[in-house]
Design a protein around this motif. Structure first.
Motif, PDB file in Angstrom:
ATOM      1  N   ARG A 240       0.842  -1.191   0.000  1.00 16.54           N
ATOM      2  CA  ARG A 240       0.000   0.000   0.000  1.00 16.54           C
ATOM      3  C   ARG A 240       0.879   1.243   0.000  1.00 16.54           C
TER       4      ARG A 240
ATOM      5  N   SER B 292       1.921   4.826   1.127  1.00  9.99           N
ATOM      6  CA  SER B 292       1.755   5.708   2.283  1.00  9.99           C
ATOM      7  C   SER B 292       1.399   7.101   1.812  1.00  9.99           C
ATOM      8  N   PRO B 293       0.737   7.897   2.654  1.00 11.51           N
ATOM      9  CA  PRO B 293       0.385   9.266   2.258  1.00 11.51           C
ATOM     10  C   PRO B 293       1.601  10.074   1.876  1.00 11.51           C
TER      11      PRO B 293
ATOM     12  N   LYS C 137       2.637   9.306  -1.705  1.00  7.76           N
ATOM     13  CA  LYS C 137       1.700   9.840  -2.674  1.00  7.76           C
ATOM     14  C   LYS C 137       1.933  11.330  -2.885  1.00  7.76           C
TER      15      LYS C 137
ATOM     16  N   SER D 106      -7.059  -2.397  -4.248  1.00 12.22           N
ATOM     17  CA  SER D 106      -6.884  -1.190  -3.441  1.00 12.22           C
ATOM     18  C   SER D 106      -7.088   0.053  -4.297  1.00 12.22           C
TER      19      SER D 106
ATOM     20  N   SER E  49      -6.274   3.056  -3.523  1.00 12.12           N
ATOM     21  CA  SER E  49      -5.081   3.884  -3.407  1.00 12.12           C
ATOM     22  C   SER E  49      -3.989   3.406  -4.364  1.00 12.12           C
ATOM     23  N   GLN E  50      -3.873   2.084  -4.551  1.00  2.49           N
ATOM     24  CA  GLN E  50      -2.903   1.547  -5.506  1.00  2.49           C
ATOM     25  C   GLN E  50      -3.287   1.915  -6.934  1.00  2.49           C
ATOM     26  N   GLN E  51      -4.576   1.917  -7.221  1.00  8.96           N
ATOM     27  CA  GLN E  51      -5.029   2.321  -8.550  1.00  8.96           C
ATOM     28  C   GLN E  51      -4.713   3.788  -8.814  1.00  8.96           C
ATOM     29  N   ASP E  52      -4.952   4.650  -7.821  1.00  6.15           N
ATOM     30  CA  ASP E  52      -4.621   6.065  -7.977  1.00  6.15           C
ATOM     31  C   ASP E  52      -3.115   6.267  -8.114  1.00  6.15           C
ATOM     32  N   LEU E  53      -2.342   5.493  -7.370  1.00  5.81           N
ATOM     33  CA  LEU E  53      -0.893   5.611  -7.456  1.00  5.81           C
ATOM     34  C   LEU E  53      -0.405   5.239  -8.858  1.00  5.81           C
TER      35      LEU E  53
END
Length: 463
Positions: A9, A11-12, A15, A76, A78-82
């Protein structure tokens, strides 16, 4: 192909660092030309790229190679956005590169592109809608869930094709790669097909040694659609590519090019979903007629051969296409095409569908069409007069009858003697037909009376 569940994942902090780097790259790219002597420009990927920057780009490519279905709840967000941010960063780096990419970067880069693009497409779910509502993009389109990622991948591929020499990409963009791209034209997302069209057309323009293979591959797709499946979403986009190809043909046309017209473009008028790509098809056919007007006779007869029987929308489109083709017909073929053209138009305005009848009657406002009809006036006028008089007597639509009356007045002013002569011959034929019908009824009555008399005198046989 789903995403890896065990992927770490983000981390903020990671990102925010990615966003900051993306903004820095864009700002440096915009201000680099203004700051002369400034050492803070975006590093180029190439022979002078530091080892640390090359590893960083390879790390970005590795992150972008992971694919997601966007339908599995275990993936996830968040993983897609990353990944989307990494793709945007990679595109920005490739755009800012001033020298060719290093040989160690191209293989994983094209592996990433293949992993994202070349995927099994879901079965079509809009076959019934596409037949009746071909022009409503919202109803016929099925958006791809992974488009936020695919959009960047297509842009990266397009940028590579534009910036890098064709021979340097020959090991990566090969026959297999081209066929895989061609299979993606079946996607129901119009955004993906538009991006595919741009990439495929750019490859055709730049890779001269692949042109023959690409033309044959596209022709095979057309054959498969016409004679086997009758279902394909990307015929319109492929015809747009062919439009630019045909536009570059030199005159006189080669035999191979004429065969493409007769074996592919004309049979494309037959499928039931022809309305979806008719605009692109008309453009391609019109280009052939403009380059060699002698082919207009073959084109007109080919369209008449594939004329629909019960599809009124296709009839309206084909009438308009014939009207446009008349402008490019060789004057020497006017007399040869006048009879089949006018026979079909007369049959159309005698039909019970008001839209088809009105569109066929409006054709007579075209001066070139009237000129074509008058080139064989002795053969054409009897059929036209018969069709007009039939409409005035029997057609149910008031607007069709009014248009028929206007057309009759126009033709009477042009050829008053011939029109009255044809009208007199029509009345004589109708009178002779009525007399023949009366004689036929009298004969049947005599036969029925003789049969009844014979049955009355015949003795009954008991079993």
């Amino acid at each position: 192909m789903g995403g890896h569940r065990n992927s770490p994942r983000a981390s903020p902090r990671k990102k925010s660092t990615t966003l900051q780097r993306l903004f820095d790259l864009d700002s440096q790219n915009k201000t680099g030309s203004k700051l002369s002597g400034n050492k803070l420009s975006v590093p180029s990927l190439g022979r002078h790229l530091p080892f640390e920057s090359e590893n960083e780009v390879l790390s970005i490519i590795s992150c972008c190679t992971i694919t997601y279905t966007f339908t599995d709840h275990r993936e996830s967000p968040s993983q897609q956005d990353l990944k989307r941010l990494k793709l945007a960063e990679l595109l920005s780096i490739i755009k800012s590169s001033k020298v060719p990419l290093h040989d160690q970067i191209l293989p994983p880069l094209f592996s990433m592109i293949s992993a994202n693009l070349f995927r099994p497409l879901p079965p079509s779910a809009n076959t019934s809608i596409m037949c009746f509502l071909p022009y409503d993009e919202d109803l016929t389109a099925t958006p791809v869930a992974a488009w936020p990622h695919l959009q960047f991948v297509y842009d990266i591929l397009l940028r590579l094709v534009i910036n890098i020499d064709a021979k340097a990409l020959q090991d990566y963009i090969n026959h297999s790669f081209i066929l895989n791209l061609l299979s993606l034209f079946q996607s129901e997302d119009p955004r993906e097909r538009e991006s595919l069209k741009n990439v495929f057309h750019r490859i055709y323009s730049k890779f001269n040694f692949y042109r023959c293979f690409m033309r044959k591959a596209m022709t095979d797709v057309f054959f498969h659609y016409i004679f086997e499946t009758d279902k394909h979403c990307g015929i319109g986009e492929l015809l747009e590519i062919w439009g630019s190809i045909i536009n570059g043909f030199t005159v006189p046309l080669k035999e191979e090019q004429k065969l493409f017209l007769m074996r592919v473009l004309l049979p494309l008028h037959k499928p039931k979903d022809m309305q979806v790509y008719h605009r692109q098809l008309t453009y391609c056919v019109a280009l052939f007629a403009q380059k060699e007007p002698v082919l207009s006779g073959v084109i007109v007869r080919g369209i008449l051969r594939y004329w629909p029987v019960t599809n009124c929308q296709k009839e309206v489109l084909l009438i308009g296409e014939l009207e446009e083709l008349v402008e490019n017909i060789d004057p020497e073929q006017y007399s040869k095409l006048a009879l089949p053209l006018c026979t079909k138009i007369t049959k159309c305005f005698n039909g019970w569908n008001s839209q088809v009848a009105e569109r066929a009657l409006y054709v007579w406002n075209n001066e070139l069409f009237v000129k074509t009809a008058l080139s064989a006036v002795e053969e054409v006028f009897p059929r036209i007069v018969e069709g007009l008089e039939k409409n005035l007597k029997w057609h149910w639509s008031e607007s069709v009858r009014q248009l028929t009356e206007n057309t009759k007045e126009m033709l009477e002013e042009m050829e008053p003697y011939l029109y009255s002569k044809c009208l007199l011959q029509l009345k004589l034929r109708e009178s002779a037909a009525r007399q023949e019908e009366i004689k036929r009824k009298e004969k049947w009555e005599q036969i029925e009376m003789a049969a009844a008399k014979n049955r009355f005198h015949q003795p009954l046989h008991c079993i």
